[in-house]
Design a protein around this motif. Structure first.
Motif, PDB file in Angstrom:
ATOM      1  N   SER A 204       0.808  -1.216   0.000  1.00  0.00           N
ATOM      2  CA  SER A 204       0.000   0.000   0.000  1.00  0.00           C
ATOM      3  C   SER A 204       0.845   1.271   0.000  1.00  0.00           C
ATOM      4  N   ARG A 254      -4.325   5.488   1.260  1.00  0.00           N
ATOM      5  CA  ARG A 254      -3.567   4.305   1.618  1.00  0.00           C
ATOM      6  C   ARG A 254      -4.422   3.314   2.391  1.00  0.00           C
ATOM      7  N   THR A 255      -4.144   2.034   2.217  1.00  0.00           N
ATOM      8  CA  THR A 255      -4.888   1.012   2.957  1.00  0.00           C
ATOM      9  C   THR A 255      -3.909   0.074   3.661  1.00  0.00           C
ATOM     10  N   ASN A 258      -4.528  -3.728   4.862  1.00  0.00           N
ATOM     11  CA  ASN A 258      -4.606  -4.870   3.959  1.00  0.00           C
ATOM     12  C   ASN A 258      -3.541  -5.876   4.360  1.00  0.00           C
ATOM     13  N   VAL A 263      -2.717  -2.901  -2.211  1.00  0.00           N
ATOM     14  CA  VAL A 263      -3.708  -1.842  -2.212  1.00  0.00           C
ATOM     15  C   VAL A 263      -5.035  -2.416  -2.663  1.00  0.00           C
TER      16      VAL A 263
END
Length: 276
Positions: A204, A254-255, A258, A263
């Motif tokens: 990410s 942004r993740t 995860n 991403v």
């Protein structure tokens, strides 16, 4: 990018700029002298890498990066080979010929960046990284055709120019040039779409950085279109407030939660904010 990875980006960028200056700077002497200087730089890279260290102001960081990230030295040799072509080749008949040049001048840059970006599966991400490097460079070639003409080079396939009756040496955005430019922009956007799949394979944090660069660079094509394909009167640019907005938007998206380090897939990057 993480602070620990930033010096590696600086090292690779520094080498690219230094080699460019050897090839293009008018104060570097004749073509033969510039070729000798570039050959000496490549030979010095090989020697210093074999020695495990360098005291050269540019290569010291490059050798360190190659060693720390286990980068294949052949990638750098392909880069030097393409830089050498700039001293003897002034144009390319076909897109396939141009692709052979871009293997070492653009696609290889994507490959060099992969160890910095740390995708979970580097092999799966390689094609996308190469495509993004090529898309960036093709964008440059269209935007900077006027500057390249001043250096005696044309990085646009001659057969495509002839198909549309376009001649960049006229330095006029006439109907044939606009037709060629539309064709070339469609081609470049297709390569950006190929690259998007690779961006989705990055962690990410890396993906947000690269996606921002992708959005900003592909936005240059929008600016060329907005100028009715006139790349001769002024250089297509992205305004600084737009750059800040795009970077901020991607950082917010942004993740990091995860768990696969990827991403959230998205069909395509969002376009640039409108200029005011």
């Amino acid at each position: 990018l993480p602070r620990a990875d930033q010096p590696h980006v600086h090292a690779l960028y520094g080498l690219c700029r230094y080699a460019d200056e050897i090839v293009d700077a008018p104060d570097r002497g004749s073509i033969a002298e510039r070729a000798a200087a570039l050959d000496a730089l490549r030979a010095r890279f090989d020697r210093d890498l074999a020695a495990g260290r360098s005291d050269h102001p540019v290569l010291a960081a490059v050798v360190d990066t190659v060693q720390q990230l286990s980068i294949d030295p052949e990638l750098l040799r392909r880069f030097f080979a393409s830089m050498r072509m700039d001293l003897s080749v002034s144009g390319y008949r076909t897109h396939a010929e141009l692709e052979r040049y871009m293997d070492g001048s653009a696609a290889v840059i994507g490959e060099l960046m992969l160890p910095v970006l740390r995708p979970p599966d580097p092999d799966a991400a390689r094609d996308g990284a190469r495509a993004l490097g090529v898309a960036f460079q093709l964008t440059n070639f269209l935007r900077d055709v006027d500057e390249d003409l001043d250096r005696g080079r044309v990085y646009l396939p001659l057969e495509d120019l002839e198909r549309f009756g376009a001649d960049p040496r006229r330095r006029v955005a006439d109907a044939p040039w606009r037709a060629f430019s539309r064709f070339q922009i469609d081609r470049i956007r297709g390569i950006y779409r190929e690259a998007d799949a690779g961006i989705e394979l990055l962690p990410s944090r890396s993906a947000s950085v690269i996606r921002a660069a992708r959005v900003l660079y592909s936005g240059i094509l929008d600016r060329i279109e907005a100028a009715d394909h006139d790349v001769f009167s002024a250089r297509a640019r992205i305004a600084t407030p737009i750059k800040v907005a795009v970077v901020g938007r991607e950082l917010v998206r942004r993740t990091p939660s995860n768990t696969a380090g990827r991403v959230t897939p998205r069909s395509s990057p969002r376009p640039l904010p409108a200029e005011r």
